[in-house]
Design a protein around this motif. Sequence first.
Motif, PDB file in Angstrom:
ATOM      1  N   MET A   1       0.974  -1.309   0.119  1.00 30.92           N
ATOM      2  CA  MET A   1       0.023   0.516  -0.043  1.00 30.92           C
ATOM      3  C   MET A   1       0.688   1.476   0.067  1.00 30.92           C
ATOM      4  SD  MET A   1      -2.889   1.147   2.799  1.00 30.92           S
ATOM      5  CE  MET A   1      -2.016   0.618   4.514  1.00 30.92           C
ATOM      6  N   THR A   2       0.439   2.291  -1.085  1.00 29.84           N
ATOM      7  CA  THR A   2       1.272   3.423  -0.905  1.00 29.84           C
ATOM      8  C   THR A   2       0.891   4.091   0.550  1.00 29.84           C
ATOM      9  OG1 THR A   2      -0.224   5.111  -2.281  1.00 29.84           O
ATOM     10  CG2 THR A   2       1.254   3.366  -3.343  1.00 29.84           C
ATOM     11  N   LEU A   3       2.372   5.214   0.623  1.00 28.77           N
ATOM     12  CA  LEU A   3       1.644   6.391   1.846  1.00 28.77           C
ATOM     13  C   LEU A   3       0.838   6.729   1.574  1.00 28.77           C
ATOM     14  CD1 LEU A   3       5.189   6.946   2.858  1.00 28.77           C
ATOM     15  CD2 LEU A   3       3.258   4.919   4.122  1.00 28.77           C
ATOM     16  N   SER A   4       0.096   7.149   0.410  1.00 26.41           N
ATOM     17  CA  SER A   4      -0.654   8.177  -0.563  1.00 26.41           C
ATOM     18  C   SER A   4      -2.016   7.789  -0.174  1.00 26.41           C
ATOM     19  CB  SER A   4      -0.713   8.782  -1.746  1.00 26.41           C
ATOM     20  OG  SER A   4      -0.158   8.055  -2.959  1.00 26.41           O
ATOM     21  N   ASN A   5      -2.128   6.299   0.067  1.00 26.78           N
ATOM     22  CA  ASN A   5      -4.151   5.807   0.409  1.00 26.78           C
ATOM     23  C   ASN A   5      -4.375   6.498   1.769  1.00 26.78           C
ATOM     24  OD1 ASN A   5      -5.317   4.256   0.529  1.00 26.78           O
ATOM     25  ND2 ASN A   5      -4.750   2.597  -0.014  1.00 26.78           N
ATOM     26  N   PRO A   6      -4.849   7.182   1.260  1.00 31.61           N
ATOM     27  CA  PRO A   6      -5.887   7.907   2.408  1.00 31.61           C
ATOM     28  C   PRO A   6      -6.658   6.311   3.836  1.00 31.61           C
ATOM     29  CG  PRO A   6      -7.080   8.480   0.265  1.00 31.61           C
ATOM     30  CD  PRO A   6      -5.790   7.644   0.628  1.00 31.61           C
ATOM     31  N   ARG A   7      -6.795   5.405   2.995  1.00 33.84           N
ATOM     32  CA  ARG A   7      -7.844   4.605   3.470  1.00 33.84           C
ATOM     33  C   ARG A   7      -7.678   4.023   5.296  1.00 33.84           C
ATOM     34  NH1 ARG A   7      -9.991   0.088  -1.202  1.00 33.84           N
ATOM     35  NH2 ARG A   7     -11.555   1.074  -2.388  1.00 33.84           N
ATOM     36  N   LYS A   8      -7.725   3.813   5.859  1.00 35.34           N
ATOM     37  CA  LYS A   8      -7.884   3.762   7.420  1.00 35.34           C
ATOM     38  C   LYS A   8      -8.512   2.540   8.385  1.00 35.34           C
ATOM     39  CE  LYS A   8      -5.941   5.777  11.584  1.00 35.34           C
ATOM     40  NZ  LYS A   8      -6.020   4.160  12.420  1.00 35.34           N
ATOM     41  N   ALA A   9      -8.234   1.923   8.515  1.00 39.06           N
ATOM     42  CA  ALA A   9      -9.401   0.786   9.323  1.00 39.06           C
ATOM     43  C   ALA A   9      -9.856   1.251  10.206  1.00 39.06           C
ATOM     44  CB  ALA A   9      -9.005  -0.603   9.394  1.00 39.06           C
ATOM     45  N   ASP A  10     -10.689   0.903  10.978  1.00 36.85           N
ATOM     46  CA  ASP A  10     -11.803   1.375  12.645  1.00 36.85           C
ATOM     47  C   ASP A  10     -10.997   0.301  13.075  1.00 36.85           C
ATOM     48  OD1 ASP A  10     -12.703   3.443  11.229  1.00 36.85           O
ATOM     49  OD2 ASP A  10     -14.293   2.719  10.745  1.00 36.85           O
ATOM     50  N   HIS A  11     -10.388  -0.234  12.451  1.00 34.71           N
ATOM     51  CA  HIS A  11     -10.431  -2.102  13.339  1.00 34.71           C
ATOM     52  C   HIS A  11      -8.845  -2.195  12.408  1.00 34.71           C
ATOM     53  CE1 HIS A  11     -14.326  -1.997  15.923  1.00 34.71           C
ATOM     54  NE2 HIS A  11     -14.327  -1.643  14.788  1.00 34.71           N
ATOM     55  N   ALA A  12      -7.813  -3.507  13.604  1.00 42.46           N
ATOM     56  CA  ALA A  12      -7.190  -3.968  13.008  1.00 42.46           C
ATOM     57  C   ALA A  12      -7.311  -5.420  11.683  1.00 42.46           C
ATOM     58  CB  ALA A  12      -6.748  -4.627  13.497  1.00 42.46           C
ATOM     59  N   ILE A  13      -7.129  -4.914  10.990  1.00 37.94           N
ATOM     60  CA  ILE A  13      -7.343  -5.809   9.926  1.00 37.94           C
ATOM     61  C   ILE A  13      -6.036  -5.910   8.417  1.00 37.94           C
ATOM     62  CG2 ILE A  13     -10.587  -5.801   9.287  1.00 37.94           C
ATOM     63  CD1 ILE A  13      -9.499  -3.697   6.742  1.00 37.94           C
ATOM     64  N   ASP A  14      -6.022  -7.131   7.768  1.00 36.10           N
ATOM     65  CA  ASP A  14      -5.109  -7.015   6.703  1.00 36.10           C
ATOM     66  C   ASP A  14      -4.910  -5.982   5.611  1.00 36.10           C
ATOM     67  OD1 ASP A  14      -2.972  -8.066   4.055  1.00 36.10           O
ATOM     68  OD2 ASP A  14      -3.550 -10.244   5.431  1.00 36.10           O
ATOM     69  N   PRO A  15      -3.576  -5.610   5.321  1.00 35.46           N
ATOM     70  CA  PRO A  15      -3.810  -4.136   4.659  1.00 35.46           C
ATOM     71  C   PRO A  15      -3.928  -4.634   3.285  1.00 35.46           C
ATOM     72  CG  PRO A  15      -1.850  -4.642   6.412  1.00 35.46           C
ATOM     73  CD  PRO A  15      -2.529  -5.827   6.237  1.00 35.46           C
ATOM     74  N   LEU A  16      -3.949  -6.003   3.363  1.00 37.33           N
ATOM     75  CA  LEU A  16      -4.327  -6.074   1.717  1.00 37.33           C
ATOM     76  C   LEU A  16      -6.065  -5.677   1.200  1.00 37.33           C
ATOM     77  CD1 LEU A  16      -3.493  -8.346  -0.838  1.00 37.33           C
ATOM     78  CD2 LEU A  16      -5.245  -9.738   0.121  1.00 37.33           C
ATOM     79  N   PHE A  17      -7.523  -5.799   1.897  1.00 41.76           N
ATOM     80  CA  PHE A  17      -8.352  -5.184   2.356  1.00 41.76           C
ATOM     81  C   PHE A  17      -8.908  -3.774   1.811  1.00 41.76           C
ATOM     82  CE2 PHE A  17      -8.991  -8.947   4.465  1.00 41.76           C
ATOM     83  CZ  PHE A  17     -10.234  -9.005   3.819  1.00 41.76           C
ATOM     84  N   LEU A  18      -7.571  -2.821   2.213  1.00 41.82           N
ATOM     85  CA  LEU A  18      -7.219  -1.678   1.589  1.00 41.82           C
ATOM     86  C   LEU A  18      -6.704  -1.648   0.710  1.00 41.82           C
ATOM     87  CD1 LEU A  18      -6.119  -0.312   5.386  1.00 41.82           C
ATOM     88  CD2 LEU A  18      -8.571  -0.240   4.951  1.00 41.82           C
ATOM     89  N   GLU A  19      -5.160  -2.011   0.523  1.00 38.26           N
ATOM     90  CA  GLU A  19      -5.302  -2.048  -0.974  1.00 38.26           C
ATOM     91  C   GLU A  19      -5.708  -2.678  -2.180  1.00 38.26           C
ATOM     92  OE1 GLU A  19      -1.389  -4.983  -0.558  1.00 38.26           O
ATOM     93  OE2 GLU A  19      -1.105  -4.100   1.158  1.00 38.26           O
ATOM     94  N   ARG A  20      -7.037  -3.267  -2.234  1.00 34.53           N
ATOM     95  CA  ARG A  20      -7.215  -3.255  -2.726  1.00 34.53           C
ATOM     96  C   ARG A  20      -8.549  -2.165  -3.399  1.00 34.53           C
ATOM     97  NH1 ARG A  20     -12.541  -3.021  -5.113  1.00 34.53           N
ATOM     98  NH2 ARG A  20     -13.037  -2.095  -3.320  1.00 34.53           N
ATOM     99  N   HIS A  21      -8.350  -1.315  -4.473  1.00 35.01           N
ATOM    100  CA  HIS A  21      -9.030  -0.474  -5.160  1.00 35.01           C
ATOM    101  C   HIS A  21      -9.886  -0.859  -6.586  1.00 35.01           C
ATOM    102  CE1 HIS A  21      -6.445   2.611  -6.880  1.00 35.01           C
ATOM    103  NE2 HIS A  21      -5.692   1.268  -5.986  1.00 35.01           N
ATOM    104  N   SER A  22     -10.167   0.252  -7.016  1.00 36.26           N
ATOM    105  CA  SER A  22     -10.956   0.169  -8.592  1.00 36.26           C
ATOM    106  C   SER A  22     -10.440   1.282  -9.466  1.00 36.26           C
ATOM    107  CB  SER A  22     -12.721   0.079  -8.732  1.00 36.26           C
ATOM    108  OG  SER A  22     -12.851  -0.894  -7.799  1.00 36.26           O
ATOM    109  N   PRO A  23      -9.112   1.169  -9.516  1.00 40.71           N
ATOM    110  CA  PRO A  23      -8.514   2.718 -10.581  1.00 40.71           C
ATOM    111  C   PRO A  23      -8.556   2.149 -12.215  1.00 40.71           C
ATOM    112  CG  PRO A  23      -7.357   0.332 -10.435  1.00 40.71           C
ATOM    113  CD  PRO A  23      -7.914  -0.023  -9.307  1.00 40.71           C
ATOM    114  N   ARG A  24      -8.853   3.059 -12.602  1.00 36.66           N
ATOM    115  CA  ARG A  24      -9.338   3.671 -13.998  1.00 36.66           C
ATOM    116  C   ARG A  24      -7.868   4.027 -15.002  1.00 36.66           C
ATOM    117  NH1 ARG A  24     -13.583   5.161 -11.398  1.00 36.66           N
ATOM    118  NH2 ARG A  24     -15.778   4.630 -12.293  1.00 36.66           N
ATOM    119  N   ALA A  25      -6.407   3.955 -14.408  1.00 31.78           N
ATOM    120  CA  ALA A  25      -5.894   4.725 -15.364  1.00 31.78           C
ATOM    121  C   ALA A  25      -5.050   2.963 -15.319  1.00 31.78           C
ATOM    122  CB  ALA A  25      -4.508   5.519 -14.618  1.00 31.78           C
TER     123      ALA A  25
END
Length: 199
Positions: A1-25
Motif C-alpha cells: 500500500m502506498t503512503l498516499s492511500n488515505p484509507r484507514k481501517a477502524d479495526h485491525a485488518i490485513d492491509p490487503l483489504f485497503l490496497e484493493r480498489h478499482s483504478p481506471r488508469a
Amino acid sequence: MTLSNPRKADHAIDPLFLERHSPRAFTGEAVPEAELMRMIEAARWSPSGYNSQPWRFLYALRDDAHWQTFFDLLVPGNQKWVSGTGAILFLVSNARMRVGDELKPSYSHSFDTGAASLAFQLQAVRQGWHAHGMTGFDHARAPEVLRLPEHHRIEAAFAVGRKVAEADLTEEQRPKETPNGRRPITDFVIAGPFSPQAE
C-alpha cells in the motif's frame, strides 16, 4: 500500500483489504494467461452453498480472438478506460445446483459468486494487478453474445490490468485515482434485529 492511500481501517485488518480498489488508469500491459489463472484459482476456493461452486469466469485477453467481442459489450464510458487493461472477464452465476441426482434452485448463487469475486480481486492485488468490477455493459445483448445457458446470470464484468504508478498519473487522473473511503461500520452493524423505525 502506498503512503498516499488515505484509507484507514477502524479495526485491525490485513492491509490487503485497503490496497484493493478499482483504478481506471492502466498501463496497457497484457495480462499473461497464467497470471489470470492464478487469480481464478483463488476464486475456486471460495465457499458456496452445498459446495455448488456456481461461478463461471468468461475471459478475453488483450488482442486475442475474444477481446473485441467482450470490449464491445461494455458501455462507452467504461470502454474509455478499459482500453488500457489487459483482460476482460464476465462473471456469471448458475442459479441451479445439483443436490444428489436433482437440479434445484440455488438461493445463494449470487452471494456465492460474490465471494468468488472478492477472492479473485484480492489475489489480483497480491500479484501486483488490479481488477475493476462494473455493471456498465449491455445487459440486453450480453447474454446472447456470451451464449449464456438457461438459469445463468451475468453478475458483473471485470477489467484486469497493471495500474499506472502514482508518479505517472496526469493532473486530471490524480483525483479520480485516489482510493475512496467507506461508511463507518456503525452505519451497517446492528446488535440484534432492526429497530421498528428502520427503513
